[in-house]
Design a protein around this motif. Structure first.
Motif, PDB file in Angstrom:
ATOM      1  N   LEU A  68       0.858  -1.185   0.000  1.00 42.58           N
ATOM      2  CA  LEU A  68       0.000   0.000   0.000  1.00 42.58           C
ATOM      3  C   LEU A  68       0.891   1.231   0.000  1.00 42.58           C
ATOM      4  O   LEU A  68       1.855   1.301   0.770  1.00 42.58           O
ATOM      5  N   LEU A  69       0.550   2.195  -0.842  1.00 41.92           N
ATOM      6  CA  LEU A  69       1.339   3.418  -0.974  1.00 41.92           C
ATOM      7  C   LEU A  69       0.425   4.638  -0.913  1.00 41.92           C
ATOM      8  O   LEU A  69      -0.805   4.514  -0.866  1.00 41.92           O
ATOM      9  N   ALA A  70       1.008   5.811  -0.949  1.00 37.70           N
ATOM     10  CA  ALA A  70       0.247   7.057  -0.867  1.00 37.70           C
ATOM     11  C   ALA A  70      -0.876   7.111  -1.899  1.00 37.70           C
ATOM     12  O   ALA A  70      -1.987   7.555  -1.588  1.00 37.70           O
ATOM     13  N   ASP A  71      -0.615   6.632  -3.108  1.00 40.14           N
ATOM     14  CA  ASP A  71      -1.636   6.666  -4.166  1.00 40.14           C
ATOM     15  C   ASP A  71      -2.869   5.828  -3.843  1.00 40.14           C
ATOM     16  O   ASP A  71      -3.919   6.023  -4.452  1.00 40.14           O
ATOM     17  N   ASP A  72      -2.760   4.919  -2.873  1.00 36.83           N
ATOM     18  CA  ASP A  72      -3.920   4.126  -2.481  1.00 36.83           C
ATOM     19  C   ASP A  72      -4.901   4.935  -1.637  1.00 36.83           C
ATOM     20  O   ASP A  72      -6.034   4.499  -1.404  1.00 36.83           O
ATOM     21  N   GLY A  73      -4.456   6.116  -1.154  1.00 37.29           N
ATOM     22  CA  GLY A  73      -5.352   7.049  -0.484  1.00 37.29           C
ATOM     23  C   GLY A  73      -5.793   6.695   0.916  1.00 37.29           C
ATOM     24  O   GLY A  73      -6.812   7.183   1.391  1.00 37.29           O
ATOM     25  N   LEU A  74      -5.031   5.869   1.621  1.00 42.44           N
ATOM     26  CA  LEU A  74      -5.439   5.424   2.951  1.00 42.44           C
ATOM     27  C   LEU A  74      -4.790   6.216   4.095  1.00 42.44           C
ATOM     28  O   LEU A  74      -5.141   6.011   5.256  1.00 42.44           O
ATOM     29  N   GLY A  75      -3.798   7.045   3.783  1.00 39.43           N
ATOM     30  CA  GLY A  75      -3.142   7.829   4.826  1.00 39.43           C
ATOM     31  C   GLY A  75      -1.970   7.125   5.481  1.00 39.43           C
ATOM     32  O   GLY A  75      -1.357   7.654   6.395  1.00 39.43           O
ATOM     33  N   TYR A  76      -1.660   5.923   5.036  1.00 47.69           N
ATOM     34  CA  TYR A  76      -0.505   5.168   5.533  1.00 47.69           C
ATOM     35  C   TYR A  76      -0.023   4.250   4.419  1.00 47.69           C
ATOM     36  O   TYR A  76      -0.738   3.991   3.456  1.00 47.69           O
ATOM     37  N   SER A  77       1.207   3.771   4.546  1.00 50.09           N
ATOM     38  CA  SER A  77       1.701   2.749   3.627  1.00 50.09           C
ATOM     39  C   SER A  77       1.960   1.471   4.411  1.00 50.09           C
ATOM     40  O   SER A  77       2.131   1.506   5.637  1.00 50.09           O
ATOM     41  N   PHE A  78       1.981   0.349   3.697  1.00 50.97           N
ATOM     42  CA  PHE A  78       2.067  -0.982   4.306  1.00 50.97           C
ATOM     43  C   PHE A  78       3.043  -1.788   3.470  1.00 50.97           C
ATOM     44  O   PHE A  78       2.832  -1.954   2.264  1.00 50.97           O
ATOM     45  N   SER A  79       4.121  -2.251   4.108  1.00 51.23           N
ATOM     46  CA  SER A  79       5.181  -2.966   3.393  1.00 51.23           C
ATOM     47  C   SER A  79       5.502  -4.283   4.063  1.00 51.23           C
ATOM     48  O   SER A  79       5.473  -4.389   5.293  1.00 51.23           O
ATOM     49  N   ASP A  80       5.837  -5.275   3.252  1.00 49.31           N
ATOM     50  CA  ASP A  80       6.369  -6.555   3.707  1.00 49.31           C
ATOM     51  C   ASP A  80       7.867  -6.467   3.451  1.00 49.31           C
ATOM     52  O   ASP A  80       8.304  -6.349   2.306  1.00 49.31           O
ATOM     53  N   THR A  81       8.654  -6.468   4.518  1.00 47.37           N
ATOM     54  CA  THR A  81      10.086  -6.181   4.415  1.00 47.37           C
ATOM     55  C   THR A  81      10.917  -7.351   4.913  1.00 47.37           C
ATOM     56  O   THR A  81      10.582  -7.974   5.917  1.00 47.37           O
ATOM     57  N   VAL A  82      12.013  -7.627   4.216  1.00 49.97           N
ATOM     58  CA  VAL A  82      12.965  -8.652   4.624  1.00 49.97           C
ATOM     59  C   VAL A  82      14.326  -7.978   4.803  1.00 49.97           C
ATOM     60  O   VAL A  82      14.811  -7.292   3.897  1.00 49.97           O
ATOM     61  N   MET A  83      14.912  -8.168   5.980  1.00 52.16           N
ATOM     62  CA  MET A  83      16.253  -7.671   6.283  1.00 52.16           C
ATOM     63  C   MET A  83      17.184  -8.875   6.296  1.00 52.16           C
ATOM     64  O   MET A  83      16.899  -9.884   6.950  1.00 52.16           O
ATOM     65  N   LYS A  84      18.296  -8.764   5.588  1.00 53.56           N
ATOM     66  CA  LYS A  84      19.253  -9.868   5.538  1.00 53.56           C
ATOM     67  C   LYS A  84      19.906 -10.075   6.898  1.00 53.56           C
ATOM     68  O   LYS A  84      20.114  -9.125   7.654  1.00 53.56           O
ATOM     69  N   GLU A  85      20.247 -11.330   7.191  1.00 44.92           N
ATOM     70  CA  GLU A  85      20.977 -11.634   8.422  1.00 44.92           C
ATOM     71  C   GLU A  85      22.245 -10.785   8.457  1.00 44.92           C
ATOM     72  O   GLU A  85      22.957 -10.661   7.465  1.00 44.92           O
ATOM     73  N   THR A 125       3.450   6.461   8.368  1.00 46.28           N
ATOM     74  CA  THR A 125       2.601   7.635   8.228  1.00 46.28           C
ATOM     75  C   THR A 125       3.498   8.861   8.303  1.00 46.28           C
ATOM     76  O   THR A 125       4.365   8.904   9.176  1.00 46.28           O
ATOM     77  N   PRO A 126       3.375   9.824   7.415  1.00 45.84           N
ATOM     78  CA  PRO A 126       2.563   9.742   6.225  1.00 45.84           C
ATOM     79  C   PRO A 126       3.034   8.596   5.331  1.00 45.84           C
ATOM     80  O   PRO A 126       4.151   8.095   5.496  1.00 45.84           O
ATOM     81  N   PRO A 127       2.214   8.213   4.371  1.00 44.55           N
ATOM     82  CA  PRO A 127       2.548   7.051   3.549  1.00 44.55           C
ATOM     83  C   PRO A 127       3.740   7.292   2.630  1.00 44.55           C
ATOM     84  O   PRO A 127       3.992   8.418   2.197  1.00 44.55           O
ATOM     85  N   LEU A 128       4.447   6.206   2.340  1.00 38.99           N
ATOM     86  CA  LEU A 128       5.508   6.258   1.339  1.00 38.99           C
ATOM     87  C   LEU A 128       4.865   6.360  -0.043  1.00 38.99           C
ATOM     88  O   LEU A 128       3.741   5.908  -0.247  1.00 38.99           O
ATOM     89  N   THR A 129       5.613   6.947  -0.969  1.00 41.28           N
ATOM     90  CA  THR A 129       5.100   7.078  -2.339  1.00 41.28           C
ATOM     91  C   THR A 129       5.492   5.885  -3.189  1.00 41.28           C
ATOM     92  O   THR A 129       4.879   5.628  -4.209  1.00 41.28           O
ATOM     93  N   GLY A 130       6.552   5.153  -2.782  1.00 44.38           N
ATOM     94  CA  GLY A 130       6.884   3.924  -3.489  1.00 44.38           C
ATOM     95  C   GLY A 130       8.339   3.666  -3.748  1.00 44.38           C
ATOM     96  O   GLY A 130       8.792   2.546  -3.655  1.00 44.38           O
ATOM     97  N   ASN A 131       9.116   4.674  -4.073  1.00 43.45           N
ATOM     98  CA  ASN A 131      10.504   4.400  -4.447  1.00 43.45           C
ATOM     99  C   ASN A 131      11.529   4.981  -3.477  1.00 43.45           C
ATOM    100  O   ASN A 131      12.697   5.106  -3.817  1.00 43.45           O
ATOM    101  N   GLU A 132      11.110   5.332  -2.284  1.00 46.53           N
ATOM    102  CA  GLU A 132      12.042   5.893  -1.310  1.00 46.53           C
ATOM    103  C   GLU A 132      13.141   4.903  -0.948  1.00 46.53           C
ATOM    104  O   GLU A 132      12.895   3.704  -0.823  1.00 46.53           O
ATOM    105  N   THR A 133      14.336   5.416  -0.789  1.00 50.49           N
ATOM    106  CA  THR A 133      15.447   4.687  -0.182  1.00 50.49           C
ATOM    107  C   THR A 133      16.065   5.618   0.843  1.00 50.49           C
ATOM    108  O   THR A 133      15.875   6.836   0.784  1.00 50.49           O
ATOM    109  N   HIS A 134      16.793   5.053   1.791  1.00 50.41           N
ATOM    110  CA  HIS A 134      17.381   5.859   2.863  1.00 50.41           C
ATOM    111  C   HIS A 134      18.416   6.829   2.310  1.00 50.41           C
ATOM    112  O   HIS A 134      19.247   6.451   1.497  1.00 50.41           O
ATOM    113  N   ASP A 135      18.359   8.084   2.775  1.00 47.10           N
ATOM    114  CA  ASP A 135      19.383   9.027   2.364  1.00 47.10           C
ATOM    115  C   ASP A 135      20.581   8.920   3.300  1.00 47.10           C
ATOM    116  O   ASP A 135      20.652   8.007   4.121  1.00 47.10           O
ATOM    117  N   SER A 136      21.518   9.828   3.195  1.00 48.24           N
ATOM    118  CA  SER A 136      22.791   9.698   3.936  1.00 48.24           C
ATOM    119  C   SER A 136      22.626   9.706   5.444  1.00 48.24           C
ATOM    120  O   SER A 136      23.452   9.144   6.155  1.00 48.24           O
TER     121      SER A 136
END
Length: 126
Positions: free
Chosen positions: A27-44, A108-119
């Motif tokens: 789920l992203l900002a364009d879905d209009g729900l006010g939050y984003s929802f991600s399934d995330t995997v962090m490597k060991e 919240t606010p929701p992600l737009t989709g292509n964000e990556t961490h900055d410095s």
């Protein structure tokens, strides 16, 4: 009603990868729900310092183990399946995946989709 399948996200622009993580953004900002929802995997062994200056993040652990340190207070938490944590005061924090770690993240606010961490470990304001 909105229905999505993780299999439909993998390999699309909503499947965002970093050096030590993969975020499948259901789920992203364009879905209009006010939050984003991600399934995330962090490597060991993933070790990231993040500072979400513009977002509140809620993380619910599905599998694996990690350690999260609030860099503002020095307090460290061991996160296991069934546990959650919320970065609700824009705390700078360090995440270390003890094993491969899978979680659900809500921003919240929701992600737009292509964000990556900055410095400094944050995402830009949306």
């Amino acid at each position: 009603m909105l229905v999505k399948n993780l299999d439909e996200i993998i390999g699309t622009e909503a499947d965002v990868n970093g050096e030590a993580w993969e975020s499948r953004r259901l789920l992203l900002a364009d879905d209009g729900l006010g939050y984003s929802f991600s399934d995330t995997v962090m490597k060991e062994g993933a070790h990231l310092t993040m500072h979400y200056k513009n977002h509140v993040e809620t993380v619910y652990c599905i599998s694996g183990e990690a350690q999260v340190t609030n860099e503002e207070t020095g307090q460290t938490y061991r996160i296991k399946p069934g546990m959650m944590y919320v970065v609700n005061e824009n705390e700078r924090h360090t995440f270390t995946a003890i094993t491969e770690f899978r979680d659900i993240c809500i921003f919240t606010p929701p992600l737009t989709g292509n964000e990556t961490h900055d410095s400094d470990g944050s995402y830009p304001a949306t």
